[in-house]
Motif scaffolding. Structure first.
Motif, mmCIF file in Angstrom:
data_model
loop_
_atom_site.group_PDB
_atom_site.id
_atom_site.type_symbol
_atom_site.label_atom_id
_atom_site.label_comp_id
_atom_site.label_asym_id
_atom_site.label_seq_id
_atom_site.Cartn_x
_atom_site.Cartn_y
_atom_site.Cartn_z
ATOM 1 N N LEU A 1 -6.029 12.568 29.593
ATOM 2 C CA LEU A 1 -6.530 12.394 30.950
ATOM 3 C C LEU A 1 -5.443 11.836 31.860
ATOM 4 O O LEU A 1 -4.513 11.168 31.383
ATOM 5 N N THR B 1 -15.331 11.319 26.340
ATOM 6 C CA THR B 1 -14.190 10.424 26.527
ATOM 7 C C THR B 1 -14.541 8.998 26.144
ATOM 8 O O THR B 1 -15.694 8.568 26.248
ATOM 9 N N ASP C 1 -16.521 14.008 30.394
ATOM 10 C CA ASP C 1 -15.307 14.096 31.196
ATOM 11 C C ASP C 1 -15.565 14.181 32.696
ATOM 12 O O ASP C 1 -14.837 13.591 33.497
ATOM 13 N N ALA D 1 -7.445 17.049 25.869
ATOM 14 C CA ALA D 1 -8.171 15.781 25.803
ATOM 15 C C ALA D 1 -7.415 14.613 26.440
ATOM 16 O O ALA D 1 -7.954 13.506 26.507
ATOM 17 N N GLN E 1 -16.632 10.852 33.889
ATOM 18 C CA GLN E 1 -15.483 9.962 33.747
ATOM 19 C C GLN E 1 -14.581 10.029 34.968
ATOM 20 O O GLN E 1 -14.041 9.017 35.418
ATOM 21 N N GLY F 1 -10.024 11.766 25.799
ATOM 22 C CA GLY F 1 -11.065 12.490 25.090
ATOM 23 C C GLY F 1 -11.008 12.162 23.605
ATOM 24 O O GLY F 1 -9.930 12.048 23.036
ATOM 25 N N ASN G 1 -13.342 5.022 26.945
ATOM 26 C CA ASN G 1 -12.651 4.322 28.018
ATOM 27 C C ASN G 1 -12.783 2.817 27.890
ATOM 28 O O ASN G 1 -13.833 2.303 27.480
#
Length: 350
Positions: free
Chosen positions: A123, A263, A91, A121, A94, A130, A265
């Motif tokens: 974002l 996380t 995180d 979790a 991230q 997350g 992405n």
């Protein structure tokens, strides 16, 4: 152990059905490139997630292992021509990737499991999400401690015991566990991410026992080969090593463990953006959450995911997540280059 294996098998089977729906002839061709953690995480993904996803989406997945900082460095280098579709990163890192414009928002029409994710979790702007809960704390070889009359560690400062000289693996600040050690030490000394000097003072005392400064985030071999008997490490990795029969235990330090949220992405400009969005949704399926918990002891982030009691006791549950100290990543990331430079001068060269 049998119950855990059964959980993994059932979850993996369910994931094959749930991942993207039934395979269709129109599924995007090509190879989805996922860059993520090595070690136990890589094993879990290759065994419990990727095969089912490949089958249901009629695609191939290539997994590139590396630390969060390594993966983000690749994203920066490839910014004008991305070669990675999905990035699995901690995180804190991230947040840096978001600031650098490297990640794309999630599509709620594709990532339909987002509403079921717990607040911790989620974002900002749903740029990534997350997919597992973990915690940074203390890992120690319980047999070694017992045989040598050492009390089980309760606080970070216990790792400064001179009897551990040359027996401690100290994580480097270049990876999340090292940063976690610094922040825990800061709190002990009355500081925080806003007042870091006490952290360096505390870490310096512990680092005197270090046999090495690890940059990989996976110190399993140091434990297995007897080079180290303690470290600052993550719960999921400790439990994975313990599952293999090694006498290692995880401690939530009295001063407070730190949350570590892995996380997932979608990379901005990803070659296979549609598949990448589907992959994210797959990781948020209850079956995938169960499979990752069973394979790598990742605490579920999706509401209502059920685990067998033994496994639930081993992972960072959503009830414990409420106790973990939240961090100001904007402040941390702003100061991290200076902290890294200071760490290299004061900690690793002292």
């Amino acid at each position: 152990m049998k119950a855990r294996s059964l959980t993994a098998a059932l979850a993996a089977a369910a994931l094959a059905v749930a991942a993207c729906g039934a395979p269709t002839p129109s599924a995007a061709p090509g190879t989805l490139v996922v860059a993520g953690y090595g070690g136990s995480y890589e094993e879990a993904f290759k065994q419990s997630v990727i095969p089912a996803f490949e089958k249901s989406c009629s695609c191939r997945v290539s997994y590139i292992a590396g630390s969060s900082t390594d993966t983000t460095a690749k994203l920066k280098a490839q910014k004008e021509s991305p070669q990675i579709d999905v990035a699995l990163i901690d995180d804190g890192v991230q947040n840096q990737a978001v600031e650098a414009g490297l990640l794309a928002p999630l599509d709620p029409k594709v990532v339909t499991n987002l509403p079921q994710v717990i607040d911790l979790a989620r974002l900002p702007g749903d740029v990534g999400v997350g997919f597992s809960l973990n915690a940074t704390g203390i890992a120690y070889n319980s047999d070694y401690y017992a045989q040598n009359g050492l009390p089980a560690p309760k606080r970070l400062a216990d790792l400064a015991d001179p009897r551990l000289r040359g027996k401690l693996v100290m994580p480097s600040i270049t990876q999340t566990y090292g940063l976690g050690a610094l922040l825990i030490a800061a709190k002990v000394g009355g500081g925080s991410e806003h007042k870091i000097d006490p952290g360096f003072a505390g870490v310096k005392k512990i680092a005197a026992n270090a046999v090495t400064f690890d940059t990989t985030a996976d110190v399993s071999n140091f434990f297995l080969q007897g080079q180290a008997v303690a470290s600052i490490w993550g719960n999921s990795r400790v439990q994975t090593l313990a599952k293999k029969g090694f006498p290692v235990e995880f401690v939530y330090p009295e001063e407070g463990a730190l949350p570590l949220i892995a996380t997932v992405n979608v990379v901005k400009g990803a070659p296979h953006a549609d598949l990448a969005q589907k992959f994210v949704n797959t990781l948020l399926e209850p079956s995938a959450q169960q499979a990752l918990a069973a394979s790598a002891f990742n605490g579920p982030v999706v509401k209502g995911v059920e685990l067998d009691p033994e496994l639930a006791a081993a992972v960072v549950g959503q009830d414990r997540a409420a106790e973990l100290r939240k961090l100001d990543w904007a402040v941390i990331n702003k100061n991290r280059p200076a902290w890294t430079d200071r760490w290299n001068k004061e900690i690793e060269t002292s």
